[in-house]
Design an enzyme around this catalytic site. Structure first.
Site, PDB file in Angstrom:
ATOM      1  N   HIS A  85       0.792  -1.252   0.008  1.00  0.00           N
ATOM      2  CA  HIS A  85      -0.017   0.061   0.035  1.00  0.00           C
ATOM      3  C   HIS A  85       0.821   1.386   0.078  1.00  0.00           C
ATOM      4  O   HIS A  85       1.789   1.413   0.772  1.00  0.00           O
ATOM      5  CB  HIS A  85      -0.948   0.111   1.190  1.00  0.00           C
ATOM      6  CG  HIS A  85      -0.619   0.233   2.555  1.00  0.00           C
ATOM      7  ND1 HIS A  85      -0.291   1.390   3.105  1.00  0.00           N
ATOM      8  CD2 HIS A  85      -0.307  -0.712   3.372  1.00  0.00           C
ATOM      9  CE1 HIS A  85       0.017   1.281   4.178  1.00  0.00           C
ATOM     10  NE2 HIS A  85       0.043   0.014   4.632  1.00  0.00           N
ATOM     11  N   GLU A 131      -5.231   2.029   1.882  1.00  0.00           N
ATOM     12  CA  GLU A 131      -5.343   0.746   2.939  1.00  0.00           C
ATOM     13  C   GLU A 131      -5.540   1.142   4.127  1.00  0.00           C
ATOM     14  O   GLU A 131      -6.438   0.371   4.886  1.00  0.00           O
ATOM     15  CB  GLU A 131      -3.766   0.027   2.778  1.00  0.00           C
ATOM     16  CG  GLU A 131      -3.866  -1.260   3.596  1.00  0.00           C
ATOM     17  CD  GLU A 131      -3.285  -1.163   4.947  1.00  0.00           C
ATOM     18  OE1 GLU A 131      -3.271  -2.387   5.705  1.00  0.00           O
ATOM     19  OE2 GLU A 131      -3.106   0.120   5.506  1.00  0.00           O
ATOM     20  N   GLU A 132      -5.230   2.309   4.794  1.00  0.00           N
ATOM     21  CA  GLU A 132      -5.182   2.642   6.015  1.00  0.00           C
ATOM     22  C   GLU A 132      -6.754   3.190   6.376  1.00  0.00           C
ATOM     23  O   GLU A 132      -7.215   3.183   7.343  1.00  0.00           O
ATOM     24  CB  GLU A 132      -4.510   3.922   6.196  1.00  0.00           C
ATOM     25  CG  GLU A 132      -2.756   3.272   6.092  1.00  0.00           C
ATOM     26  CD  GLU A 132      -2.357   2.583   7.332  1.00  0.00           C
ATOM     27  OE1 GLU A 132      -2.997   2.265   7.888  1.00  0.00           O
ATOM     28  OE2 GLU A 132      -1.163   2.376   7.309  1.00  0.00           O
ATOM     29  N   ASP A 160       3.954  -5.369   3.577  1.00  0.00           N
ATOM     30  CA  ASP A 160       3.462  -4.071   4.524  1.00  0.00           C
ATOM     31  C   ASP A 160       4.413  -4.125   5.817  1.00  0.00           C
ATOM     32  O   ASP A 160       4.178  -4.666   6.671  1.00  0.00           O
ATOM     33  CB  ASP A 160       2.052  -4.227   4.686  1.00  0.00           C
ATOM     34  CG  ASP A 160       1.347  -3.143   5.442  1.00  0.00           C
ATOM     35  OD1 ASP A 160       2.141  -2.212   5.798  1.00  0.00           O
ATOM     36  OD2 ASP A 160       0.200  -3.194   5.580  1.00  0.00           O
ATOM     37  N   HIS A 259       2.226   4.106  13.057  1.00  0.00           N
ATOM     38  CA  HIS A 259       0.920   5.185  12.965  1.00  0.00           C
ATOM     39  C   HIS A 259       1.357   6.560  13.655  1.00  0.00           C
ATOM     40  O   HIS A 259       0.243   7.398  13.892  1.00  0.00           O
ATOM     41  CB  HIS A 259      -0.413   4.710  13.101  1.00  0.00           C
ATOM     42  CG  HIS A 259      -0.787   3.652  12.198  1.00  0.00           C
ATOM     43  ND1 HIS A 259      -2.151   2.943  12.118  1.00  0.00           N
ATOM     44  CD2 HIS A 259      -0.219   3.038  11.140  1.00  0.00           C
ATOM     45  CE1 HIS A 259      -2.090   2.215  11.150  1.00  0.00           C
ATOM     46  NE2 HIS A 259      -1.156   2.316  10.463  1.00  0.00           N
TER      47      HIS A 259
HETATM   48  N1  PHE Z   1      -1.867  -3.251   7.823  1.00  0.00           N
HETATM   49  C1  PHE Z   1      -1.426  -2.565   8.851  1.00  0.00           C
HETATM   50  C2  PHE Z   1      -1.118  -1.296   8.656  1.00  0.00           C
HETATM   51  O1  PHE Z   1      -0.879  -0.901   7.457  1.00  0.00           O
HETATM   52  C3  PHE Z   1       0.030  -3.046   9.274  1.00  0.00           C
HETATM   53  C4  PHE Z   1      -0.286  -4.715  10.114  1.00  0.00           C
HETATM   54  C5  PHE Z   1      -0.114  -5.643   9.048  1.00  0.00           C
HETATM   55  C6  PHE Z   1      -0.556  -4.776  11.152  1.00  0.00           C
HETATM   56  C7  PHE Z   1      -0.379  -6.908   9.679  1.00  0.00           C
HETATM   57  C8  PHE Z   1      -0.575  -6.247  11.855  1.00  0.00           C
HETATM   58  C9  PHE Z   1      -0.792  -7.157  10.935  1.00  0.00           C
HETATM   59  O2  PHE Z   1      -1.288  -0.228   9.736  1.00  0.00           O
HETATM   60 ZN    ZN Z   2      -0.539   1.204   8.692  1.00  0.00          ZN
HETATM   61 ZN    ZN Z   3       0.560  -0.655   6.436  1.00  0.00          ZN
END
Ligand code: PHE
Ligand code: ZN
Ligand code: ZN
Ligand code: ZN
Length: 296
Positions: A85, A131-132, A160, A259
């Site tokens: 992403h 994605e977020e 990711d 984040h």
């Molecule tokens: N997809 C989450 C993100 O972008 C990151 C993540 C992936 C967290 C897999 C836990 C497990 O914030």
């Molecule tokens: Zn994230």
């Molecule tokens: Zn992520």
């Protein structure tokens, strides 16, 4: 080998939001894009995208896009989708999450022509949007394929967060030996094995990463497409056992800037990023040649 550096371009950020809590917005979906706003939760995607205001207010909507590129070579009926992403959260520039994954996909895309006619299966490079906001870009992509188009996708590889500062070498637990309950398509275990074989041969230990659908592979496994991938960890805490294997600090998050505004160019473990990017390139090379399961 790849490295993350500041080339002077501004990071992509979502803007602030204002509006009414609990209000549902129905936004027609036209063409290969969708509108979104921060702090929205996607409820459905077919014809219309229903967005519910999660926090207080909205004053802005934006259109986001997936960026997708295919190799010219390879079978169009057995496509390997490699994705990451491209967006970050509002609060931070998103260098580990997910500049690390997108840099990896871009690097493989730049290098893949060197495989020449070893490319038997088409490779599709996907830079997912939003994605977020709730896996919006990847969900849009998978759910807008016809059944016949979906059948042309052999598998999805997702990247990711590959450079977590207090990270580990995580391999998605595609056979769900941890029991995440996502009921992954059977081929996901075979994909996990390709990564495990690679790191085993390099004598680099790995740790299973819970296959819970929390990234852009989620819509793929939800629609019967096997998936796999790597990550170096997000907000969860490094265990004592992992600290022995990988160094770093037990009891601290894999990414203490997850984040947050501090997910900057400094927020990167270049050793783990390089090792995970190598594994990503290896898996793409294997699956570009053949998607049949390998043993051993
Ligand atoms: N997809 C989450 C993100 O972008 C990151 C993540 C992936 C967290 C897999 C836990 C497990 O914030
Ligand atoms: Zn994230
Ligand atoms: Zn992520
Ligand atoms: Zn497993």
């Amino acid at each position: 080998a790849i490295a993350i550096y500041n080339d002077g371009t501004a990071p992509d950020r979502m803007g602030p939001v204002s509006g009414t809590a609990g209000q549902a917005w129905r936004i027609p979906v036209i063409g290969p894009s969708y509108q979104l706003g921060t702090d929205l939760v996607k409820a459905a995607t077919s014809g219309t995208l229903t967005l519910h205001v999660k926090t207080s207010t909205i004053n802005e909507q934006r259109t986001a896009h997936n960026v997708i590129a295919d190799t010219e070579r390879g079978r169009a009926d057995n496509v390997v989708v490699m994705g990451a992403h491209l967006d970050s959260v509002t609060k931070g520039p998103g260098i580990n999450d997910n500049g690390s994954g997108t840099a990896t996909v871009l690097t493989v895309a730049e290098q893949i022509a060197r495989l020449g006619d070893q490319i038997k299966n088409k490779v599709r490079f996907a830079f997912w949007g939003a994605e977020e906001e709730g896996l919006l870009g990847s969900t849009y992509y998978v759910t807008h394929l016809s059944a016949a188009q979906r059948a042309t996708i052999a598998l999805n590889l997702n990247f990711d967060m590959l450079g977590s500062p207090n990270g580990r070498r995580g391999v998605y637990d595609g056979d769900d030996s941890e029991g995440a309950g996502t009921n992954p398509p059977a081929g996901s275990g075979a994909i996990e094995k390709v990564f495990l074989n690679y790191y085993g041969a390099r004598k680099l230990q790995t740790s299973p990463s819970t296959f819970d659908g929390r990234s852009d592979y989620g819509p793929f496994i939800d629609n019967g497409i096997p998936a796999g991938g790597l990550d170096s960890g997000a907000e969860k805490l490094k265990t004592a056992e992992e600290a022995k294997i990988y160094g770093g600090e037990a009891g601290k998050p894999y990414d203490g800037c997850y984040h947050q505004a501090c997910d900057t160019y400094a927020n990167n473990n270049s050793t783990i990023l390089d090792q995970l990017a190598d594994g990503a390139a290896h898996a793409v090379q294997v699956f570009a040649k053949s998607t049949l399961p390998v043993n051993g």
